[in-house]
Design an enzyme around this catalytic site. Structure first.
Site, PDB file in Angstrom:
ATOM      1  N   VAL A  91       4.323 -11.424  14.833  1.00  0.00           N
ATOM      2  CA  VAL A  91       4.274 -10.243  15.698  1.00  0.00           C
ATOM      3  C   VAL A  91       3.293  -9.164  15.225  1.00  0.00           C
ATOM      4  O   VAL A  91       2.249  -8.933  15.828  1.00  0.00           O
ATOM      5  CB  VAL A  91       5.673  -9.597  15.869  1.00  0.00           C
ATOM      6  CG1 VAL A  91       5.812  -9.026  17.262  1.00  0.00           C
ATOM      7  CG2 VAL A  91       6.774 -10.542  15.525  1.00  0.00           C
ATOM      8  N   ARG A 103       7.499  23.831  -1.567  1.00  0.00           N
ATOM      9  CA  ARG A 103       8.145  22.530  -1.418  1.00  0.00           C
ATOM     10  C   ARG A 103       9.667  22.660  -1.494  1.00  0.00           C
ATOM     11  O   ARG A 103      10.408  22.062  -0.711  1.00  0.00           O
ATOM     12  CB  ARG A 103       7.632  21.578  -2.495  1.00  0.00           C
ATOM     13  CG  ARG A 103       7.789  20.149  -2.089  1.00  0.00           C
ATOM     14  CD  ARG A 103       6.923  19.234  -2.893  1.00  0.00           C
ATOM     15  NE  ARG A 103       6.000  18.525  -2.010  1.00  0.00           N
ATOM     16  CZ  ARG A 103       5.535  17.306  -2.254  1.00  0.00           C
ATOM     17  NH1 ARG A 103       5.866  16.673  -3.330  1.00  0.00           N
ATOM     18  NH2 ARG A 103       4.723  16.726  -1.414  1.00  0.00           N
ATOM     19  N   ALA A 106       3.177  -4.667 -12.357  1.00  0.00           N
ATOM     20  CA  ALA A 106       2.993  -6.066 -11.952  1.00  0.00           C
ATOM     21  C   ALA A 106       3.487  -6.276 -10.516  1.00  0.00           C
ATOM     22  O   ALA A 106       2.825  -6.957  -9.722  1.00  0.00           O
ATOM     23  CB  ALA A 106       3.740  -6.987 -12.910  1.00  0.00           C
ATOM     24  N   CYS A 158       0.298   4.153  -3.998  1.00  0.00           N
ATOM     25  CA  CYS A 158       0.648   3.304  -5.141  1.00  0.00           C
ATOM     26  C   CYS A 158      -0.288   2.143  -5.413  1.00  0.00           C
ATOM     27  O   CYS A 158      -0.715   1.952  -6.550  1.00  0.00           O
ATOM     28  CB  CYS A 158       2.061   2.767  -4.958  1.00  0.00           C
ATOM     29  SG  CYS A 158       3.273   4.060  -5.140  1.00  0.00           S
TER      30      CYS A 158
HETATM   31  C1  UDX Z   1       4.638   0.216  -2.221  1.00  0.00           C
HETATM   32  C2  UDX Z   1       5.656  -0.829  -2.672  1.00  0.00           C
HETATM   33  O1  UDX Z   1       6.032  -1.615  -1.521  1.00  0.00           O
HETATM   34  C3  UDX Z   1       6.863  -0.162  -3.290  1.00  0.00           C
HETATM   35  O2  UDX Z   1       7.758  -1.138  -3.795  1.00  0.00           O
HETATM   36  C4  UDX Z   1       6.397   0.728  -4.427  1.00  0.00           C
HETATM   37  O3  UDX Z   1       7.490   1.418  -4.977  1.00  0.00           O
HETATM   38  C5  UDX Z   1       5.380   1.717  -3.924  1.00  0.00           C
HETATM   39  O4  UDX Z   1       4.279   1.036  -3.311  1.00  0.00           O
HETATM   40  P1  UDX Z   1       4.394   1.837  -0.113  1.00  0.00           P
HETATM   41  O5  UDX Z   1       3.005   2.092  -0.615  1.00  0.00           O
HETATM   42  O6  UDX Z   1       5.240   3.004   0.252  1.00  0.00           O
HETATM   43  O7  UDX Z   1       5.231   0.997  -1.188  1.00  0.00           O
HETATM   44  O8  UDX Z   1       4.313   0.933   1.212  1.00  0.00           O
HETATM   45  P2  UDX Z   1       4.122  -0.630   1.547  1.00  0.00           P
HETATM   46  O9  UDX Z   1       5.008  -0.945   2.676  1.00  0.00           O
HETATM   47  O10 UDX Z   1       4.221  -1.484   0.343  1.00  0.00           O
HETATM   48  O11 UDX Z   1       2.629  -0.658   2.118  1.00  0.00           O
HETATM   49  C6  UDX Z   1       1.496  -0.351   1.321  1.00  0.00           C
HETATM   50  C7  UDX Z   1       0.231  -0.601   2.121  1.00  0.00           C
HETATM   51  O12 UDX Z   1       0.060  -1.985   2.365  1.00  0.00           O
HETATM   52  C8  UDX Z   1       0.228   0.076   3.501  1.00  0.00           C
HETATM   53  O13 UDX Z   1      -1.051   0.626   3.771  1.00  0.00           O
HETATM   54  C9  UDX Z   1       0.520  -1.056   4.441  1.00  0.00           C
HETATM   55  O14 UDX Z   1      -0.012  -0.817   5.732  1.00  0.00           O
HETATM   56  C10 UDX Z   1      -0.184  -2.200   3.732  1.00  0.00           C
HETATM   57  N1  UDX Z   1       0.341  -3.527   4.107  1.00  0.00           N
HETATM   58  C11 UDX Z   1       1.654  -3.853   3.960  1.00  0.00           C
HETATM   59  C12 UDX Z   1      -0.537  -4.465   4.651  1.00  0.00           C
HETATM   60  O15 UDX Z   1      -1.746  -4.185   4.801  1.00  0.00           O
HETATM   61  N2  UDX Z   1      -0.064  -5.695   5.030  1.00  0.00           N
HETATM   62  C13 UDX Z   1       1.231  -6.057   4.906  1.00  0.00           C
HETATM   63  O16 UDX Z   1       1.582  -7.173   5.295  1.00  0.00           O
HETATM   64  C14 UDX Z   1       2.125  -5.103   4.352  1.00  0.00           C
HETATM   65  P1  ADP Z   2       5.337  11.052  -5.867  1.00  0.00           P
HETATM   66  O1  ADP Z   2       4.823  10.296  -4.672  1.00  0.00           O
HETATM   67  O2  ADP Z   2       5.071  10.336  -7.172  1.00  0.00           O
HETATM   68  O3  ADP Z   2       6.751  11.509  -5.736  1.00  0.00           O
HETATM   69  P2  ADP Z   2       4.430  13.735  -5.157  1.00  0.00           P
HETATM   70  O4  ADP Z   2       3.067  14.328  -5.306  1.00  0.00           O
HETATM   71  O5  ADP Z   2       4.992  13.506  -3.804  1.00  0.00           O
HETATM   72  O6  ADP Z   2       4.403  12.373  -6.005  1.00  0.00           O
HETATM   73  O7  ADP Z   2       5.496  14.634  -5.951  1.00  0.00           O
HETATM   74  C1  ADP Z   2       5.374  15.042  -7.273  1.00  0.00           C
HETATM   75  C2  ADP Z   2       5.953  16.458  -7.388  1.00  0.00           C
HETATM   76  O8  ADP Z   2       6.031  16.791  -8.776  1.00  0.00           O
HETATM   77  C3  ADP Z   2       5.108  17.565  -6.733  1.00  0.00           C
HETATM   78  O9  ADP Z   2       5.903  18.255  -5.800  1.00  0.00           O
HETATM   79  C4  ADP Z   2       4.697  18.480  -7.910  1.00  0.00           C
HETATM   80  O10 ADP Z   2       4.688  19.861  -7.554  1.00  0.00           O
HETATM   81  C5  ADP Z   2       5.805  18.197  -8.910  1.00  0.00           C
HETATM   82  N1  ADP Z   2       5.458  18.484 -10.303  1.00  0.00           N
HETATM   83  C6  ADP Z   2       4.370  18.104 -11.005  1.00  0.00           C
HETATM   84  N2  ADP Z   2       4.453  18.536 -12.286  1.00  0.00           N
HETATM   85  C7  ADP Z   2       5.622  19.208 -12.397  1.00  0.00           C
HETATM   86  C8  ADP Z   2       6.303  19.893 -13.469  1.00  0.00           C
HETATM   87  N3  ADP Z   2       5.782  19.931 -14.680  1.00  0.00           N
HETATM   88  N4  ADP Z   2       7.484  20.473 -13.203  1.00  0.00           N
HETATM   89  C9  ADP Z   2       8.025  20.419 -11.970  1.00  0.00           C
HETATM   90  N5  ADP Z   2       7.458  19.789 -10.932  1.00  0.00           N
HETATM   91  C10 ADP Z   2       6.270  19.192 -11.130  1.00  0.00           C
END
Ligand code: UDX
Ligand code: ADP
Length: 482
Positions: free
Chosen positions: A269, A40, A221, A280
């Protein structure tokens, strides 16, 4: 106190972009992003960054080697830093107590132990990864139980709200920056030090400070509210299909109410209704459900669990619709899936709806051809053969083909299924796609992004989510439309 040197543990979707933007906006601060994974870090130091985010390449190129460094020398970076961000992954636990719901904090704990082992001077430690409420307390307990003489720690919560695909703009123009910390004189000094970092580009009124638990809970939340909104419109889409209403029209109508607002309903749209994915929403809502159960609040837990249940229902509903339309059997039928990322403008596939749709069709014996502009073969196979969705990896090898061209993917197929709302899908030559498909040619628009009338005019049988389409032209050959 003024921060001069930042270490970020974890070079993933959160740590990489957020610390690149901090380095870009704070030329006087040295930022080191470290990770256990050499591969990475090598990618972050190359021309092919490990994650795709619009605008990120330019930012990294402009500061890498100046005040932004990527390295696997974790101990050295921790020792040199005044402030350490913990940005490691916190996946849902796949074993033991809380399996399938609680967040797995083993990476957070290992990062905290690394910090305690090597730090010889006092530091601010900031949890940026999304964690359950009171995780800061666990980090603090580990650090304080293992500290070297004279070393003190202040633990802050600074959850990240960036959304993938828009990470750079979200980081440069955040709706708010949230900082939680101990409400003691030392805690307030640490909060001020981190606020000053953000204050270089974020207006003061958008930097919100509070106690640690409020900050941790606010992140859960916020994601729970956003996920709930998607489940609400998805639940309405089922009612629309049963009644003849059109969910885009309903979304438009309710979104005009300023108290409701039109965001995350994507009225007019581009609506997105195949269910939410990503790393998340599901993880954080499950985490909240588990927290409520542990707090002996079963009614609250059941309320939030329903957000997940509706999402599962939506994914299943969409996959079932495909099978029903294809005359109740997809065995040996060729089906093209357009899009595997969980949403457009990202290569991330975690919890993508496409995984569930594809797995379901594979179980039924369909031959799947997948095309995604940003996701590679290894990533798709690793998702489809994951034990959580697959008990026969050989079957996946046998039935799935990855294509690097959408027209090739659709050739000789019975159906095209749109699972991600990539912009390029809207611009394809659908006449050409139709001509090379088997007839009747089905098009399932899981994201409601295509022009259904013009597809039906070409001859496609179009199925979408959230509305019934008029069906007077099923099987009509292309010649009849000319
Ligand atoms: C989300 C939060 O938006 C962000 O603030 C937080 O830090 C991490 O989680 P993310 O998961 O990257 O971000 O993308 P987001 O744009 O929120 O979409 C999440 C999912 O919801 C996607 O699968 C998207 O396609 C879906 N979605 C989004 C819908 O199904 N309908 C919508 O209207 C918007
Ligand atoms: P996020 O979406 O939360 O950023 P990711 O899986 O993309 O999660 O990234 C988390 C990163 O943290 C990975 O690249 C993983 O290798 C790294 N990681 C996990 N534990 C440790 C650690 N103890 N020290 C350094 N890096 C770590």
């Amino acid at each position: 106190m003024s921060v001069r040197n930042i270490c970020c543990i974890g070079a993933g979707y959160v740590g990489g972009p957020s610390c690149s933007v901090i380095a870009y906006k704070c030329p006087d601060i040295t930022v080191s992003v470290v990770d256990l994974s050499q591969q990475r870090i090598d990618q972050w130091n190359s021309d092919n960054l490990p994650i795709f985010e619009p605008g990120l390449d330019e930012i990294v190129k402009s500061v890498r080697g100046k005040n932004l460094f990527f390295s696997t020398d974790i101990d050295k970076s921790i020792q040199e830093a005044d402030l350490i961000f913990i940005c490691v992954n916190t996946p849902t636990k796949s074993y033991g107590l809380g399996k399938g719901r609680a967040a797995d904090l083993k990476y957070i704990e290992s990062a905290a132990r690394m910090i305690a082992n090597v730090s010889c001077v006092s530091k601010i430690v900031v949890e940026k990864s999304t964690v359950p409420v009171k995780a800061a307390e666990s980090i603090s307990n580990i650090l304080r139980a293992n500290h070297k003489p004279g070393v003190k720690y202040q633990i802050l919560s600074n959850p990240e709200f960036l959304a993938e695909g828009t990470a750079v703009t979200d980081l440069i123009n955040p709706d708010r920056v949230l900082i939680g910390g101990e409400q003691t004189p030392e805690g307030l000094v640490a909060i001020k030090a981190l606020s000053d970092v953000y204050h270089r580009w974020v207006p003061e009124e958008n930097i919100v400070t509070m106690n640690t638990w409020s900050s941790e809970l606010s992140k859960l939340a916020a994601n729970a509210f956003l996920a709930q909104r998607i489940s609400s419109i998805n639940a309405m889409s089922a009612v629309c299909e049963a009644t003849g209403a059109d969910v885009s029209e309903v979304a438009h109508a309710i979104g005009k109410d300023s108290r409701i607002g039109n965001k995350f309903l994507k009225a007019s749209v581009a609506s997105i209704f195949v269910g939410f994915g990503g790393s998340c929403f599901q993880k954080d809502v499950l985490n909240l459900v588990y927290l409520c159960e542990c707090l002996n609040l079963p009614e609250v837990a059941a309320y939030w669990q329903q957000v997940i249940n509706i999402n599962d229902f939506q994914r299943r509903r969409f996959a079932n619709r495909i099978i029903e339309c294809l005359f109740n059997t997809v065995t040996n039928k060729k089906i093209a899936i357009f899009g595997f990322a969980f949403k457009k403008d990202t290569g991330d596939t975690r919890e993508s709806a496409a995984i569930y749709v594809a797995s379901y069709l594979i179980e039924e014996g369909a031959q799947i051809r997948i095309y995604d502009p940003k996701v590679d073969r290894a990533q798709i196979f690793s998702e489809l053969t994951h034990p959580a969705v697959c008990n026969n990896p050989d079957r996946v090898e046998e039935l799935v083909t990855i294509c690097d061209d959408p027209y090739r993917a659709a050739e000789e197929t019975h159906a095209v299924v749109v699972c991600t709302e990539w912009d390029e899908f809207v611009t394809y030559d659908y006449k050409r796609l139709y001509e090379n498909m088997l007839k009747p040619a089905f098009l399932f628009d899981g994201r409601v992004i295509l022009n259904h009338q013009s597809l039906m005019d070409i001859g496609f049988h179009v199925e979408t989510i959230g509305k019934r389409l008029a069906r007077n032209n099923v099987n009509r050959p292309i010649a009849a439309t000319n």
